[in-house]
Scaffold this motif. Structure first.
Motif, PDB file in Angstrom:
ATOM      1  N   GLY A 161     -39.766  23.661  16.627  1.00 22.62           N
ATOM      2  CA  GLY A 161     -39.158  22.477  17.216  1.00 22.62           C
ATOM      3  C   GLY A 161     -37.754  22.234  16.671  1.00 22.62           C
ATOM      4  N   SER A 162     -37.240  21.051  16.965  1.00 25.68           N
ATOM      5  CA  SER A 162     -35.877  20.726  16.561  1.00 25.68           C
ATOM      6  C   SER A 162     -35.878  20.173  15.147  1.00 25.68           C
ATOM      7  CB  SER A 162     -35.327  19.672  17.526  1.00 25.68           C
ATOM      8  OG  SER A 162     -34.285  18.984  16.909  1.00 25.68           O
ATOM      9  N   ARG A 163     -35.077  20.764  14.264  1.00 21.75           N
ATOM     10  CA  ARG A 163     -35.188  20.404  12.845  1.00 21.75           C
ATOM     11  C   ARG A 163     -34.248  19.297  12.407  1.00 21.75           C
ATOM     12  NH1 ARG A 163     -39.878  22.224  11.968  1.00 21.75           N
ATOM     13  NH2 ARG A 163     -39.543  21.934   9.749  1.00 21.75           N
ATOM     14  N   LEU A 164     -33.353  18.835  13.295  1.00 19.54           N
ATOM     15  CA  LEU A 164     -32.415  17.786  12.893  1.00 19.54           C
ATOM     16  C   LEU A 164     -32.523  16.610  13.853  1.00 19.54           C
ATOM     17  CD1 LEU A 164     -29.104  19.643  12.031  1.00 19.54           C
ATOM     18  CD2 LEU A 164     -30.747  18.675  10.468  1.00 19.54           C
ATOM     19  N   ALA A 165     -32.126  15.436  13.365  1.00 18.68           N
ATOM     20  CA  ALA A 165     -32.186  14.269  14.249  1.00 18.68           C
ATOM     21  C   ALA A 165     -30.825  13.657  14.523  1.00 18.68           C
ATOM     22  CB  ALA A 165     -33.102  13.212  13.654  1.00 18.68           C
ATOM     23  N   SER A 166     -29.920  13.618  13.538  1.00 20.66           N
ATOM     24  CA  SER A 166     -28.680  12.889  13.791  1.00 20.66           C
ATOM     25  C   SER A 166     -27.617  13.798  14.375  1.00 20.66           C
ATOM     26  CB  SER A 166     -28.176  12.217  12.524  1.00 20.66           C
ATOM     27  OG  SER A 166     -28.119  13.160  11.505  1.00 20.66           O
ATOM     28  N   LEU A 167     -26.715  13.190  15.108  1.00 18.00           N
ATOM     29  CA  LEU A 167     -25.814  13.898  15.991  1.00 18.00           C
ATOM     30  C   LEU A 167     -24.474  13.199  15.961  1.00 18.00           C
ATOM     31  CD1 LEU A 167     -26.326  16.068  18.206  1.00 18.00           C
ATOM     32  CD2 LEU A 167     -26.649  14.243  19.776  1.00 18.00           C
ATOM     33  N   ASN A 168     -23.381  13.946  15.893  1.00 15.75           N
ATOM     34  CA  ASN A 168     -22.063  13.288  15.915  1.00 15.75           C
ATOM     35  C   ASN A 168     -21.019  14.286  16.361  1.00 15.75           C
ATOM     36  OD1 ASN A 168     -19.729  11.895  15.456  1.00 15.75           O
ATOM     37  ND2 ASN A 168     -20.335  11.139  13.461  1.00 15.75           N
ATOM     38  N   HIS A 169     -21.053  14.645  17.656  1.00 10.70           N
ATOM     39  CA  HIS A 169     -20.125  15.673  18.124  1.00 10.70           C
ATOM     40  C   HIS A 169     -19.590  15.339  19.495  1.00 10.70           C
ATOM     41  CE1 HIS A 169     -20.982  18.283  14.828  1.00 10.70           C
ATOM     42  NE2 HIS A 169     -22.253  18.384  15.121  1.00 10.70           N
ATOM     43  N   HIS A 170     -18.662  16.158  19.933  1.00  6.20           N
ATOM     44  CA  HIS A 170     -18.093  15.978  21.261  1.00  6.20           C
ATOM     45  C   HIS A 170     -19.021  16.523  22.318  1.00  6.20           C
ATOM     46  CE1 HIS A 170     -14.008  14.559  20.345  1.00  6.20           C
ATOM     47  NE2 HIS A 170     -14.320  15.045  19.171  1.00  6.20           N
ATOM     48  N   ALA A 171     -18.883  15.961  23.520  1.00  6.10           N
ATOM     49  CA  ALA A 171     -19.773  16.367  24.601  1.00  6.10           C
ATOM     50  C   ALA A 171     -19.213  17.565  25.332  1.00  6.10           C
ATOM     51  CB  ALA A 171     -19.946  15.205  25.566  1.00  6.10           C
ATOM     52  N   GLY A 172     -20.102  18.468  25.685  1.00  6.06           N
ATOM     53  CA  GLY A 172     -19.705  19.604  26.510  1.00  6.06           C
ATOM     54  C   GLY A 172     -20.703  19.701  27.638  1.00  6.06           C
ATOM     55  N   SER A 173     -20.406  20.513  28.635  1.00  3.25           N
ATOM     56  CA  SER A 173     -21.341  20.556  29.744  1.00  3.25           C
ATOM     57  C   SER A 173     -21.904  21.928  29.997  1.00  3.25           C
ATOM     58  CB  SER A 173     -20.668  20.059  31.018  1.00  3.25           C
ATOM     59  OG  SER A 173     -19.687  21.000  31.408  1.00  3.25           O
ATOM     60  N   SER A 174     -21.462  22.910  29.246  1.00  4.83           N
ATOM     61  CA  SER A 174     -21.976  24.239  29.553  1.00  4.83           C
ATOM     62  C   SER A 174     -22.076  25.046  28.287  1.00  4.83           C
ATOM     63  CB  SER A 174     -21.042  24.908  30.566  1.00  4.83           C
ATOM     64  OG  SER A 174     -20.906  26.262  30.281  1.00  4.83           O
ATOM     65  N   LEU A 175     -23.028  25.977  28.279  1.00  3.86           N
ATOM     66  CA  LEU A 175     -23.207  26.804  27.098  1.00  3.86           C
ATOM     67  C   LEU A 175     -22.226  27.959  27.062  1.00  3.86           C
ATOM     68  CD1 LEU A 175     -27.086  27.041  27.026  1.00  3.86           C
ATOM     69  CD2 LEU A 175     -25.663  25.904  25.357  1.00  3.86           C
ATOM     70  N   PHE A 176     -21.408  28.060  28.097  1.00  2.00           N
ATOM     71  CA  PHE A 176     -20.591  29.274  28.193  1.00  2.00           C
ATOM     72  C   PHE A 176     -19.114  28.992  28.280  1.00  2.00           C
ATOM     73  CE2 PHE A 176     -24.227  31.671  28.265  1.00  2.00           C
ATOM     74  CZ  PHE A 176     -25.152  30.995  29.026  1.00  2.00           C
ATOM     75  N   ALA A 177     -18.670  27.822  27.838  1.00  4.39           N
ATOM     76  CA  ALA A 177     -17.236  27.553  27.900  1.00  4.39           C
ATOM     77  C   ALA A 177     -16.527  28.471  26.913  1.00  4.39           C
ATOM     78  CB  ALA A 177     -16.985  26.097  27.547  1.00  4.39           C
ATOM     79  N   PRO A 178     -15.598  29.255  27.383  1.00  5.14           N
ATOM     80  CA  PRO A 178     -14.929  30.185  26.463  1.00  5.14           C
ATOM     81  C   PRO A 178     -13.971  29.425  25.554  1.00  5.14           C
ATOM     82  CG  PRO A 178     -13.969  30.330  28.646  1.00  5.14           C
ATOM     83  CD  PRO A 178     -15.100  29.352  28.746  1.00  5.14           C
ATOM     84  N   GLY A 179     -13.857  29.876  24.338  1.00  4.67           N
ATOM     85  CA  GLY A 179     -12.894  29.267  23.432  1.00  4.67           C
ATOM     86  C   GLY A 179     -13.356  27.973  22.809  1.00  4.67           C
ATOM     87  N   THR A 180     -14.515  27.445  23.200  1.00 10.61           N
ATOM     88  CA  THR A 180     -14.961  26.210  22.547  1.00 10.61           C
ATOM     89  C   THR A 180     -15.732  26.556  21.309  1.00 10.61           C
ATOM     90  OG1 THR A 180     -16.366  26.217  24.468  1.00 10.61           O
ATOM     91  CG2 THR A 180     -15.333  24.139  23.898  1.00 10.61           C
ATOM     92  N   ASP A 181     -15.635  25.680  20.353  1.00  9.99           N
ATOM     93  CA  ASP A 181     -16.451  25.848  19.165  1.00  9.99           C
ATOM     94  C   ASP A 181     -17.767  25.145  19.429  1.00  9.99           C
ATOM     95  OD1 ASP A 181     -16.121  24.794  15.687  1.00  9.99           O
ATOM     96  OD2 ASP A 181     -17.472  26.187  16.722  1.00  9.99           O
ATOM     97  N   LEU A 182     -18.765  25.893  19.910  1.00 14.25           N
ATOM     98  CA  LEU A 182     -19.996  25.242  20.339  1.00 14.25           C
ATOM     99  C   LEU A 182     -20.764  24.631  19.182  1.00 14.25           C
ATOM    100  CD1 LEU A 182     -21.348  27.492  23.192  1.00 14.25           C
ATOM    101  CD2 LEU A 182     -20.614  25.136  23.306  1.00 14.25           C
ATOM    102  N   SER A 183     -20.481  25.063  17.956  1.00 13.92           N
ATOM    103  CA  SER A 183     -21.218  24.461  16.855  1.00 13.92           C
ATOM    104  C   SER A 183     -20.736  23.045  16.586  1.00 13.92           C
ATOM    105  CB  SER A 183     -21.056  25.305  15.595  1.00 13.92           C
ATOM    106  OG  SER A 183     -19.711  25.250  15.178  1.00 13.92           O
ATOM    107  N   ARG A 184     -19.663  22.600  17.271  1.00 15.18           N
ATOM    108  CA  ARG A 184     -19.163  21.233  17.131  1.00 15.18           C
ATOM    109  C   ARG A 184     -19.300  20.496  18.449  1.00 15.18           C
ATOM    110  NH1 ARG A 184     -18.433  22.087  12.359  1.00 15.18           N
ATOM    111  NH2 ARG A 184     -19.905  20.392  12.202  1.00 15.18           N
ATOM    112  N   THR A 185     -20.143  21.038  19.347  1.00 11.41           N
ATOM    113  CA  THR A 185     -20.282  20.429  20.667  1.00 11.41           C
ATOM    114  C   THR A 185     -21.732  20.126  20.948  1.00 11.41           C
ATOM    115  OG1 THR A 185     -18.610  22.022  21.311  1.00 11.41           O
ATOM    116  CG2 THR A 185     -19.536  20.696  23.063  1.00 11.41           C
ATOM    117  N   VAL A 186     -21.957  19.012  21.623  1.00 13.53           N
ATOM    118  CA  VAL A 186     -23.295  18.717  22.121  1.00 13.53           C
ATOM    119  C   VAL A 186     -23.279  19.033  23.604  1.00 13.53           C
ATOM    120  CG1 VAL A 186     -24.973  16.925  22.556  1.00 13.53           C
ATOM    121  CG2 VAL A 186     -23.631  16.876  20.479  1.00 13.53           C
TER     122      VAL A 186
END
Lengths: 564, 250
Positions: A55-80
């Motif tokens: 399951g999901s091991r973390l609960a709190s969240l504080n990141h920028h919103a994104g809409s796709s898992l495949f946006a090139p050049g985005t740092d997905l580890s800083r995106t929700v």
């Protein structure tokens, strides 16, 4: 003269206090105007199975919103990433999760119709689309529940706020500009404490006893028939696991049966010579752990007196075929008798009942059906279900899809009639005879409004066992309901199987902030600077004259130009 | 919270949050310039700075604070706090009447305070400036400090800054009309009613904007636009009036 003055002074003091209070109120009002959208979100379940985290091991969240898992050049580890379920591509997500690629967070948006508070029918929209979405959801749920995900995963229901935000985010992403602190966009914040282990979760079994008619002078133990259903659920979002079909339908059928037989047993003339034992067990998804503990607590004599047990599992959304699952071979005389009894009644009611045999493997701890717990203790038992194949561990236990709308109330009513009629014929010795004890328009008719109201109640109550305390209102309600129809009602509290560990924090609030980018503020600074310079020049010209303005710049200025 | 993340990732997260904090302080700074900058610009651009009228402005600001306190006491005593935000004409009338205490305060600042030897021209400007500055600080600094540094971006604080600009113009116009009414002895007879009418309108401007906001339900940006427009109109009218009254004495 002094008294009125003192009174006036008192009034002045009072008004000063009220002024101070007013000032505080004004300041407080100012603080509250924030313009942030807040949405209810439900966290993916977090549990350990034999020490292995899932399951999901973390609960709190504080990141920028994104809409796709495949946006090139985005740092997905800083995106929700926010994904509506209707746009989910299961293979992509499976790859993403299995390869444990980094991500700031994941939010799945569920259509409004899956909300337990949604009273309207699921009408509108293609049936094919709905089925497709249900299949996707079931697959997604299984994927998430059996994966170890190191970032927060939440479910939310689509509403106007979130849809507007998603449209905006998609537009920003389409322009190729990933959202970070410098480029603006939306920020998603969930502030939740770190999830903690649930200390000693309990399973609570509720049993009700209807004693049969003992003939005078007869000291032998009457035979007992047990009717059992597990009432707890398990799903990807424990705050949403209402399990209307699995196993709300079973619970409702059991309670209706209890009501009907209590009517019959209330009169000694119609009391059968069988004891009836009703059991609402917990711990169903966890290899029917609660049932095992319940049976182990029985007196040896009681266990031996059980003629057979009928377990009810998911009987609320079938069309014209039910299955009886057994672990004793079908050639066994008892099994044959039980099956024929059910089969005859089913034929009269206009549908089919099939028989499925699954051998128990004692060395395998997996218990797929509830009757297997009885069989392991050498009690004849069978499970009545619409499922034809035994579900895997944590499958078909009441997930996101399982809500009020997939229930077929007519099917539930027919299930009640089937079991009631078959049991009654066995108890009163009318096998093979064409008799309709629970006929419509009789005093023993099945009560559809009772069934409907119970189904509605259960469809609004999430029932994941580790999150139900010993005195949970649901358990008290079930106890009261069963107690209304039976003579003896008991609660049995046991600790949940140690193999499973659960973590709390199942619901939270998501705050969506709209953030402006640094470029916007720089632009604003530029505009303000030029405005102030223009204002300055305008004032100098109108009050001192143009020459003064020019002379201000000709010689070294004694006072610097006051711009930003 | 971030126990699972590796050290460089955690550092990146902290840097990002630092950047965000700096950014929102930047926004606060922008809005503060918009709200308080014009006052400073006005003081330095006009001859006020040459004649060192800062003392007058400060005294006017203090008079404004006193006036506000008196107004609050009256509001607290006479006004009933309504549950919902609807427009109650009786309450609004009461608020307008209490608003005239502002005019009394301005009268006190213009006439009763002892100023150094400064011409009437500069006196009303200094008083108006101090008045408007105190108004901005009292009503807009706290919300700005609390709100503009928040994460969520709204246009509200920029609109508030524009409102402060309009208020500056209003205050100076009202001070001009006030000085015409109370300090200038020889005025052309025909203009007297116009002067009083204009002063009345400017004095009731807060009630008018509150009616637009609550009674008609105008959006904040529309209200601010209206305020800016009317402030320019009243500035022009009071300038003309002042210039006309100036001519005979020169």
């Amino acid at each position: 003269m002094a008294a009125p003055r003192k009174a006036r002074e008192g009034e002045v003091f009072e008004s000063v206090y009220s002024v101070i209070a007013l000032v505080f109120v004004l300041v407080a009002c100012v603080e509250l105007v924030d313009g942030v959208a807040v949405v209810d979100v439900y966290r993916l379940i977090q549990y350990d199975l034999a020490g292995v985290p899932f399951g999901s091991r973390l609960a709190s969240l504080n990141h920028h919103a994104g809409s796709s898992l495949f946006a090139p050049g985005t740092d997905l580890s800083r995106t929700v990433v926010m994904i509506p379920v209707r746009e989910v591509n299961i293979t992509f997500i499976r790859e993403y999760v299995v390869q444990r690629q980094p991500l700031g967070g994941l939010i799945f948006l569920l259509p409004r119709m899956f909300s337990p508070e949604n009273k309207d029918s699921m009408g509108g929209g293609d049936d094919f689309d709905k089925d497709l979405m249900k299949n996707i959801l079931v697959e997604l749920e299984q994927l998430l529940v059996h994966a170890n995900i190191p970032y927060p995963v939440y479910f939310a229901f689509e509403d106007d706020n979130i849809n507007a935000v998603l449209v905006d985010v998609k537009r920003n992403d389409a322009t190729g500009q990933p959202a970070t602190a410098t480029t603006g966009g939306y920020k998603l914040v969930v502030s939740a404490p770190e999830p903690r282990k649930l200390a000693s979760p309990t399973v609570t079994n509720i049993q009700g006893w209807l004693p049969g008619l003992k003939a005078d002078g007869d000291s032998t133990q009457l035979p007992t028939i047990a009717i059992v259903a597990s009432y707890d659920t398990f799903g990807a979002a424990p705050a949403l696991s209402v399990g209307s079909d699995s196993n709300g339908s079973g619970v409702v059928v059991l309670l209706e049966l209890a009501r009907l037989f209590s009517l019959l047993y209330s009169n000694p003339k119609t009391r059968g010579r069988y004891n009836l034992l009703f059991g609402l067990t917990s711990g169903g998804p966890y290899n029917y752990n609660g049932t095992h503990k319940w049976l182990s607590s029985f007196d040896q004599r009681l266990r031996e007196s059980i003629d057979y047990a009928i377990c009810l599992n998911s009987i609320g959304s079938w069309d014209n075929e039910l299955w009886i699952h057994v672990s004793k071979p079908p050639e066994n005389a008892y099994i044959k008798q039980i099956f024929e009894g059910f089969s005859n009644v089913a034929e009269e009611l206009g549908f089919k009942v099939g028989l499925k045999h699954k051998k128990i493997n004692i060395s395998n701890s997996r218990v797929a059906w509830e009757h297997e717990q009885f069989s392991r203790l050498r009690v004849t038992a069978a499970t009545l279900s619409e499922l034809s194949v035994a579900p895997e561990l944590l499958e078909s236990t009441g997930g996101l899809v399982d809500n009020r709308h997939i229930l077929n109330e007519a099917a539930v009513i027919r299930s009640v009639k089937l079991v009631a009629e078959s049991l009654a014929r066995h108890i009163y010795g009318y096998q093979g005879k064409n008799v309709n004890i629970f006929a419509d328009n009789s005093s023993l008719t099945v009560n559809p409004s009772y069934i409907a109201s119970l189904l509605n109640l259960l469809s609004r109550t999430p029932r994941v066992a580790p999150f139900l305390s010993k005195n949970d209102p649901l358990i008290m309600a079930l106890k009261k309901e069963l107690g209304d129809h039976t003579i003896d009602v008991n609660l049995q509290h046991e600790a949940l199987d140690g193999m499973f560990t659960f973590y709390d924090s199942t619901k939270a609030w998501l705050s969506i902030y709209q953030v402006a980018s640094v470029t916007f503020d720089l632009l604003l600074l530029l505009v303000l600077g030029s405005y102030l310079i223009m204002l300055f020049s305008f004032l100098v010209i109108t009050t001192r004259g143009l020459d003064d303005l020019i002379s201000l710049f000709r010689r070294p200025p004694s006072r610097k130009v006051k711009a930003a | 919270m971030c126990l699972d993340l590796s050290l460089p990732e955690r550092e990146r997260g902290e840097r990002e949050r630092e950047r965000e904090r700096r950014m929102t302080v930047f926004h606060f700074f922008n809005c503060a310039i918009l709200t308080f900058g014009p006052h400073a610009v006005y003081y330095s651009a006009t001859p006020l700075s040459e004649y060192d009228t800062l003392g007058t402005s400060i005294k006017a600001a203090l008079v404004y604070l006193g006036t506000t306190l008196v107004k609050l006491v009256c509001l607290a005593t006479f006004l009933q706090v309504s549950e919902n935000d609807t427009f109650n004409p009786y309450q609004e009338l009461l608020k307008a009447v209490i608003g005239f205490i502002d005019v009394a305060g301005l009268y006190f600042a213009l006439t009763q305070l002892t100023h150094r030897n400064i011409s009437q021209n500069h006196k009303f400007q200094a008083v108006g400036l101090g008045w408007a500055f105190a108004d901005s600080v009292l009503h807009r600094l706290a919300p700005l400090w609390v709100g503009a540094r928040g994460l969520e971006f709204t246009w509200d604080y920029i609109l508030q800054g524009l409102e402060a600009n309009a208020n500056l113009v209003f205050s100076i116009s009202l001070a001009a009309l006030g000085s015409l009414m109370w300090l200038r002895k020889n005025k052309p007879k025909a203009l007297i009613p116009i002067i009083y009418a204009c002063a009345g309108i400017v004095a009731t401007m807060p009630s008018i904007t509150s009616y637009l906001r609550r009674g008609l339900g105008w959006h904040f940006s529309k209200v601010v636009g209206f305020e800016l427009f009317t402030s320019l109109v009243t500035a022009f009218i009071s300038w003309q009036l002042f210039a006309t009254c100036q001519r005979p004495s020169t």
